[in-house]
Scaffold this active site. Structure first.
Site, short mmCIF file in Angstrom:
data_model
loop_
_atom_site.label_atom_id
_atom_site.label_comp_id
_atom_site.label_asym_id
_atom_site.label_seq_id
_atom_site.Cartn_x
_atom_site.Cartn_y
_atom_site.Cartn_z
N PHE A 147 0.82 -1.21 0.00
CA PHE A 147 0.00 0.00 0.00
C PHE A 147 0.85 1.25 0.00
O PHE A 147 0.39 2.32 0.40
CB PHE A 147 -0.92 0.00 1.22
CG PHE A 147 -1.79 -1.23 1.31
CD1 PHE A 147 -2.95 -1.32 0.55
CD2 PHE A 147 -1.43 -2.30 2.10
CE1 PHE A 147 -3.75 -2.45 0.60
CE2 PHE A 147 -2.22 -3.44 2.16
CZ PHE A 147 -3.38 -3.52 1.40
N PHE A 249 -7.53 13.19 1.94
CA PHE A 249 -7.99 12.84 0.58
C PHE A 249 -9.26 13.57 0.19
O PHE A 249 -10.08 13.09 -0.58
CB PHE A 249 -8.13 11.32 0.41
CG PHE A 249 -6.85 10.71 -0.09
CD1 PHE A 249 -5.72 10.70 0.70
CD2 PHE A 249 -6.75 10.19 -1.37
CE1 PHE A 249 -4.52 10.21 0.23
CE2 PHE A 249 -5.56 9.69 -1.85
CZ PHE A 249 -4.44 9.70 -1.04
N ALA A 252 -9.68 19.13 -3.21
CA ALA A 252 -10.17 19.27 -4.59
C ALA A 252 -9.09 19.96 -5.43
O ALA A 252 -8.29 20.74 -4.92
CB ALA A 252 -11.44 20.11 -4.60
N GLY A 253 -9.07 19.65 -6.70
CA GLY A 253 -8.08 20.25 -7.60
C GLY A 253 -8.11 19.55 -8.94
O GLY A 253 -9.17 19.10 -9.38
N GLY A 257 -3.66 11.17 -10.22
CA GLY A 257 -2.91 10.56 -11.33
C GLY A 257 -1.96 9.55 -10.75
O GLY A 257 -2.21 9.01 -9.67
N CYS A 260 -0.85 4.25 -10.04
CA CYS A 260 -1.74 3.30 -9.36
C CYS A 260 -3.22 3.63 -9.49
O CYS A 260 -3.97 2.88 -10.12
CB CYS A 260 -1.38 3.21 -7.89
SG CYS A 260 0.19 2.41 -7.64
N LYS A 263 -5.02 3.51 -13.12
CA LYS A 263 -5.04 2.20 -13.78
C LYS A 263 -5.75 1.16 -12.93
O LYS A 263 -6.41 0.26 -13.44
CB LYS A 263 -3.62 1.74 -14.13
CG LYS A 263 -2.83 1.17 -12.98
CD LYS A 263 -1.75 0.20 -13.42
CE LYS A 263 -0.84 -0.20 -12.27
NZ LYS A 263 -1.34 -1.21 -11.37
C1 UDX Z 1 -1.68 5.42 -4.06
C2 UDX Z 1 -2.23 4.90 -2.74
O1 UDX Z 1 -2.33 5.99 -1.81
C3 UDX Z 1 -1.33 3.81 -2.19
O2 UDX Z 1 -1.84 3.30 -1.00
C4 UDX Z 1 -1.23 2.73 -3.23
O3 UDX Z 1 -0.37 1.71 -2.80
C5 UDX Z 1 -0.73 3.28 -4.56
O4 UDX Z 1 -1.57 4.35 -4.98
P1 UDX Z 1 0.25 7.09 -4.79
O5 UDX Z 1 -0.08 6.77 -6.20
O6 UDX Z 1 1.68 7.16 -4.39
O7 UDX Z 1 -0.43 6.02 -3.81
O8 UDX Z 1 -0.39 8.52 -4.48
P2 UDX Z 1 -1.44 9.18 -3.49
O9 UDX Z 1 -0.73 9.89 -2.41
O10 UDX Z 1 -2.48 8.22 -3.10
O11 UDX Z 1 -2.06 10.28 -4.47
C6 UDX Z 1 -2.70 9.90 -5.67
C7 UDX Z 1 -3.16 11.09 -6.45
O12 UDX Z 1 -4.28 11.69 -5.84
C8 UDX Z 1 -2.13 12.21 -6.63
O13 UDX Z 1 -2.18 12.64 -7.98
C9 UDX Z 1 -2.60 13.28 -5.69
O14 UDX Z 1 -2.22 14.56 -6.12
C10 UDX Z 1 -4.11 13.09 -5.77
N1 UDX Z 1 -4.84 13.59 -4.58
C11 UDX Z 1 -4.58 13.04 -3.35
C12 UDX Z 1 -5.80 14.57 -4.72
O15 UDX Z 1 -6.07 15.05 -5.82
N2 UDX Z 1 -6.48 15.00 -3.60
C13 UDX Z 1 -6.25 14.49 -2.37
O16 UDX Z 1 -6.90 14.93 -1.42
C14 UDX Z 1 -5.28 13.49 -2.24
#
Ligand code: UDX
Length: 432
Positions: A147, A249, A252-253, A257, A260, A263
């Protein structure tokens, strides 16, 4: 314990180095000779905080080595398979080519009593199929999803929130071996959830589907906020105080991407459809659509602020990575917005602390530069990845560099009042 890690990408390289840091004797194996050469020289092939130090420590101790020869996996008690499962070119499903190749090449070197552990994110049902390949060797198979978040990969690997072991019916010896691998985390009280294969596979995609849904939920609220004059960041703060919802999480924005979330929700949808349960996760298509719409919205906002056309206007793009503390531009909203603006005829100069080389490789048509080069004489500034150095920018000093103080904050990362007070036209997504 002697451990092999097959696949040394974002997941495998971090896993190998982290396992060595916990005292194990680790060999990391990959078919990519360039990657292995870099890792063996202590140079991570991607940006990840703490990884350089961990690699250096592991290599110096002699407990960590790298190889392109799968035969070097022989003799390890536990073999982790951590290869990628990208999206198929032909649709939303997962491409299992690398997983199948890794298992096929590994099996001749696996002996009875050993444990093969799948870490890759796979469609539910894959482990049961692969178990049939492992069975004749006398070894066991477990599925142990990962994770880790990029940017926190080492921390998430060494001190995970939880450990999930998907095992074959009654095969408790796999649990004992995994507990030994993760002894440090287990003895620190990390929850361990022991499940069957299908549950372990589903835990991973369900977690990512939930996170993606949470982000798209708040981005859907941003769309409503935009037509009502409401402020989505205040809305997120207010609903986030409810502990059942939580504030994490809910930013907003321009959306999610990376390698993970996008896809994984598409592969989950494809797998559910194969299983005749497409309707159960049909909402994930909406989650994906909302997410992609936000990129378009950011582009449109720049166009609006520049009077209806960006043609020949200089646009400074701040951030290219899919999130801060990463050089990863896979499915990056930031890079996508930069490319779209370029396609509309803007003179885009993009900057990022780490992700320029990867961006240039994918989109050599864009211009890249330092922060100052991007800002110099810009008609508009777009913030797309909220690196802390961008959050800390001083609005007055930035204003002195640009031609027009117009800012589109694609991550709602800046303080609107402060920027407006310094003379900027500030636009955030989902904010008045
Ligand atoms: C994610 C999962 O969090 C992780 O547990 C899994 O193993 C792999 O995928 P990661 O891809 O590293 O990890 O990024 P993460 O921190 O989850 O962010 C994902 C995307 O969401 C980013 O583009 C981030 O900018 C965006 N995001 C995150 C938002 O747009 N808003 C948020 O509030 C949080």
């Amino acid at each position: 314990m002697r451990i092999s890690v097959i696949g040394c990408g974002y997941l495998g390289a971090v896993h190998a180095a982290s396992m060595a840091s916990l005292g194990h004797d680790v060999v990391g194996i990959d078919v990519d000779a360039e990657k292995i050469e870099a890792l063996a020289a202590g140079r991570p092939p991607f940006y990840e905080p703490d990884l350089p130090e961990l690699l250096a420590g592991g290599l110096a101790s002699g407990r960590l080595r790298f190889s392109t020869d799968i035969a070097d996996a022989a003799g390890s008690l536990v073999h982790f398979v951590a290869v990628g499962t990208p999206q198929l070119r032909t649709g939303g499903g997962a491409d299992l080519t690398y997983v199948d190749a890794a298992f096929a090449s590994l099996m001749p070197h696996v002996a009875s009593g050993e444990l093969v552990v799948g870490k890759s994110t796979v469609p539910v049902g894959t482990a049961a199929r692969l178990a049939k390949l492992v069975e004749p060797t006398g070894a066991m198979l477990a599925w142990n999803p990962e994770f880790l978040r990029e940017g926190y990969a080492v921390k998430d690997t060494v001190t995970p929130d939880r450990l999930v072991y998907g095992i074959a019916d009654g095969q408790t010896a796999s649990v004992d071996l995994l507990n030994e691998v993760y002894a440090t985390a287990v003895s620190a009280g990390t929850p361990v959830v022991v499940t069957d294969y299908a549950t372990a596979e589903l835990v991973k995609v369900a977690a990512n589907a939930f996170l993606a849904t949470k982000i798209s939920f708040i981005n859907a609220m941003a769309e409503i906020a935009e037509v009502t004059g409401a402020d989505v960041t205040q809305l997120a703060d207010a609903i986030g105080y409810d502990v059942r919802i939580g504030r994490k999480f809910l930013n907003a924005g321009v959306g999610f991407g990376g390698g993970c979330l996008p896809k994984d929700i598409r592969a989950f949808t494809a797998r559910a459809e194969e299983l005749g349960r497409g309707e159960s996760v049909a909402f994930l298509k909406e989650v994906d659509a909302i997410n992609l719409r936000r990129r378009q919205r950011a582009v449109n906002m720049v166009v609006e602020e520049l009077g209806g056309s960006v043609f020949r206007k200089k646009v400074a793009v701040l951030g290219l990575a899919f999130k801060p503390d990463s050089d990863d531009v896979r499915d990056s909203p930031a890079l996508d917005v930069a490319v779209q603006l370029h396609g509309l005829g803007a003179h885009v100069v993009a900057t990022d602390p780490e992700a320029i080389p990867n961006s240039r490789r994918l989109h050599p048509q864009l211009s890249f530069g330092t922060l100052d080069e991007a800002l110099d004489g810009a008609d508009a500034v777009v913030l797309l990845t909220e690196w802390k150095q961008y959050r800390a920018l001083n609005p007055s000093s930035v204003a002195s560099k640009v031609a027009h103080p117009i800012l589109v904050d694609g991550r709602n990362a800046l303080d609107a009042d402060t920027w407006r007070a310094a003379g900027w036209t500030y636009r955030g997504l989902g904010r008045p």
